[in-house]
Design an enzyme around this catalytic site. Sequence first.
Site, PDB file in Angstrom:
ATOM      1  N   GLU A   1      -3.530   7.794   8.818  1.00  0.00           N
ATOM      2  CA  GLU A   1      -2.070   7.730   9.055  1.00  0.00           C
ATOM      3  C   GLU A   1      -1.764   8.273  10.449  1.00  0.00           C
ATOM      4  O   GLU A   1      -0.990   7.690  11.204  1.00  0.00           O
ATOM      5  CB  GLU A   1      -1.321   8.573   8.004  1.00  0.00           C
ATOM      6  CG  GLU A   1      -1.288   7.981   6.608  1.00  0.00           C
ATOM      7  CD  GLU A   1      -0.366   6.777   6.463  1.00  0.00           C
ATOM      8  OE1 GLU A   1       0.692   6.729   7.127  1.00  0.00           O
ATOM      9  OE2 GLU A   1      -0.719   5.865   5.690  1.00  0.00           O
TER      10      GLU A   1
ATOM     11  N   TYR B   1      -1.343   8.503  -2.538  1.00  0.00           N
ATOM     12  CA  TYR B   1      -1.464   8.071  -3.927  1.00  0.00           C
ATOM     13  C   TYR B   1      -2.685   8.696  -4.598  1.00  0.00           C
ATOM     14  O   TYR B   1      -2.711   8.867  -5.809  1.00  0.00           O
ATOM     15  CB  TYR B   1      -1.597   6.545  -3.983  1.00  0.00           C
ATOM     16  CG  TYR B   1      -0.287   5.796  -4.098  1.00  0.00           C
ATOM     17  CD1 TYR B   1       0.937   6.392  -3.797  1.00  0.00           C
ATOM     18  CD2 TYR B   1      -0.284   4.469  -4.505  1.00  0.00           C
ATOM     19  CE1 TYR B   1       2.113   5.684  -3.906  1.00  0.00           C
ATOM     20  CE2 TYR B   1       0.898   3.754  -4.620  1.00  0.00           C
ATOM     21  CZ  TYR B   1       2.091   4.359  -4.326  1.00  0.00           C
ATOM     22  OH  TYR B   1       3.258   3.654  -4.441  1.00  0.00           O
TER      23      TYR B   1
ATOM     24  N   ASP C   1       0.867  -1.193   0.000  1.00  0.00           N
ATOM     25  CA  ASP C   1       0.000   0.000   0.000  1.00  0.00           C
ATOM     26  C   ASP C   1       0.903   1.242   0.000  1.00  0.00           C
ATOM     27  O   ASP C   1       2.121   1.148   0.176  1.00  0.00           O
ATOM     28  CB  ASP C   1      -0.930   0.005   1.219  1.00  0.00           C
ATOM     29  CG  ASP C   1      -1.933   1.169   1.189  1.00  0.00           C
ATOM     30  OD1 ASP C   1      -2.352   1.580   0.086  1.00  0.00           O
ATOM     31  OD2 ASP C   1      -2.284   1.695   2.260  1.00  0.00           O
ATOM     32  N   SER C   2       0.269   2.396  -0.166  1.00  0.00           N
ATOM     33  CA  SER C   2       1.022   3.648  -0.075  1.00  0.00           C
ATOM     34  C   SER C   2       1.405   3.942   1.380  1.00  0.00           C
ATOM     35  O   SER C   2       2.394   4.617   1.640  1.00  0.00           O
ATOM     36  CB  SER C   2       0.165   4.798  -0.601  1.00  0.00           C
ATOM     37  OG  SER C   2      -1.063   4.836   0.120  1.00  0.00           O
TER      38      SER C   2
ATOM     39  N   CYS D   1      -4.423  -1.557  -2.023  1.00  0.00           N
ATOM     40  CA  CYS D   1      -4.632  -0.126  -2.256  1.00  0.00           C
ATOM     41  C   CYS D   1      -5.573   0.008  -3.444  1.00  0.00           C
ATOM     42  O   CYS D   1      -5.224  -0.431  -4.550  1.00  0.00           O
ATOM     43  CB  CYS D   1      -3.286   0.536  -2.558  1.00  0.00           C
ATOM     44  SG  CYS D   1      -3.413   2.268  -3.019  1.00  0.00           S
TER      45      CYS D   1
ATOM     46  N   CYS E   1     -11.307   2.782   0.127  1.00  0.00           N
ATOM     47  CA  CYS E   1      -9.879   3.048   0.310  1.00  0.00           C
ATOM     48  C   CYS E   1      -9.481   2.217   1.526  1.00  0.00           C
ATOM     49  O   CYS E   1     -10.196   2.234   2.547  1.00  0.00           O
ATOM     50  CB  CYS E   1      -9.641   4.532   0.569  1.00  0.00           C
ATOM     51  SG  CYS E   1      -7.974   4.907   1.165  1.00  0.00           S
ATOM     52  N   THR E   2      -8.368   1.511   1.427  1.00  0.00           N
ATOM     53  CA  THR E   2      -8.014   0.579   2.510  1.00  0.00           C
ATOM     54  C   THR E   2      -7.633   1.295   3.812  1.00  0.00           C
ATOM     55  O   THR E   2      -7.582   0.675   4.867  1.00  0.00           O
ATOM     56  CB  THR E   2      -6.872  -0.351   2.071  1.00  0.00           C
ATOM     57  OG1 THR E   2      -5.765   0.449   1.616  1.00  0.00           O
ATOM     58  CG2 THR E   2      -7.329  -1.278   0.965  1.00  0.00           C
ATOM     59  N   HIS E   3      -7.387   2.598   3.728  1.00  0.00           N
ATOM     60  CA  HIS E   3      -7.137   3.360   4.956  1.00  0.00           C
ATOM     61  C   HIS E   3      -8.408   3.496   5.811  1.00  0.00           C
ATOM     62  O   HIS E   3      -8.328   3.646   7.020  1.00  0.00           O
ATOM     63  CB  HIS E   3      -6.646   4.773   4.629  1.00  0.00           C
ATOM     64  CG  HIS E   3      -5.172   4.866   4.365  1.00  0.00           C
ATOM     65  ND1 HIS E   3      -4.592   4.398   3.218  1.00  0.00           N
ATOM     66  CD2 HIS E   3      -4.163   5.392   5.117  1.00  0.00           C
ATOM     67  CE1 HIS E   3      -3.285   4.628   3.254  1.00  0.00           C
ATOM     68  NE2 HIS E   3      -2.996   5.231   4.397  1.00  0.00           N
TER      69      HIS E   3
HETATM   70  N1  DGL Z   1      -4.930   3.088   0.782  1.00  0.00           N
HETATM   71  C1  DGL Z   1      -5.058   3.556  -0.537  1.00  0.00           C
HETATM   72  C2  DGL Z   1      -6.345   3.118  -1.201  1.00  0.00           C
HETATM   73  O1  DGL Z   1      -6.888   2.084  -0.863  1.00  0.00           O
HETATM   74  C3  DGL Z   1      -4.794   4.985  -0.897  1.00  0.00           C
HETATM   75  C4  DGL Z   1      -4.283   5.976   0.039  1.00  0.00           C
HETATM   76  C5  DGL Z   1      -3.546   7.110  -0.672  1.00  0.00           C
HETATM   77  O2  DGL Z   1      -4.184   8.012  -1.211  1.00  0.00           O
HETATM   78  O3  DGL Z   1      -2.310   7.037  -0.649  1.00  0.00           O
HETATM   79  O4  DGL Z   1      -6.831   3.764  -2.081  1.00  0.00           O
END
Ligand code: DGL
Length: 264
Positions: free
Chosen positions: A151, A41, A9-10, A73, A183-185
């Site tokens: 984060e 990202y 992931d990022s 991600c 988004c995985t975050h």
């Molecule tokens: N975790 C990432 C996703 O699932 C993106 C986070 C980012 O923007 O870096 O899209």
Amino acid sequence: MPQSILVFDSGVGGLSVLCEIQKQLPDYAYYYLFDNARLPYGKLAEDELISGAVSLITSVVNKLTPSLVVIACNTASTLILDELRQQIDIPVVGVVPAIKPAALQSKTKHIGVLATPGTIERDYTQTLIDNYAKGCRVSLFSANELVIIAERKLEAKPIKTMELERQLSEIQGTDIDVLVLGCTHFPLLKEEIQQIVGEKINLIDSGKAIANRVVALLSESPESRQNETDVRAWYTTQSINQALEESLTKRGFKKISPITELLG
Ligand code: DGL
């Protein structure tokens, strides 16, 4: 040779997918690679995202020879899967926003997709909507700041509720009954998001579906699992702060290093 899985992931978002995979496959070795030097990202130019992520992942795969790589991600998955599959010859599992199960689950036939600006604007997401959300109204919400808030949470910094409320304000007062965390975050902030949008909205993500896919792909050779689990992380900045290091240690990481230690 013990089987290992590389999760990419990022930033820390991929941890929400990693923990779903670990629940189902606790005995595998796990390598977590996060490109925090180029986070977020969601705001990166497409060419830059593709070339940087593909070359980084390819180098790490060549070095660590994992059995499988998970692009945990959504933003990267919208762009890099084809090119990455051409570069490496192990299975590559991408993440797709859970639009299909959300549409099936919705009673009001109005679903929301909360994701990064990159994921929201790409054809990839529109194609998912066209194919799997027929008969549903789909509202798209771009929420880049939530990535930064997630984060910060892992860096043990306080979450500012007002900031979160601002990001989610457009969702309130609608008849959306299922919200896709695209988004995985965002699953890392699930409780906080739920509190703001209320219990009437069901939050849904792809973590479990990705884990099921990984299990299906690996189930052919379970004899090569290892007994002692090895869980390591690499990041692309020169260093990370101590609070993040502690969070990762609490999540079972035994070694957390800059990528230069692996790739030189
Ligand atoms: N975790 C990432 C996703 O699932 C993106 C986070 C980012 O923007 O870096 O899209």
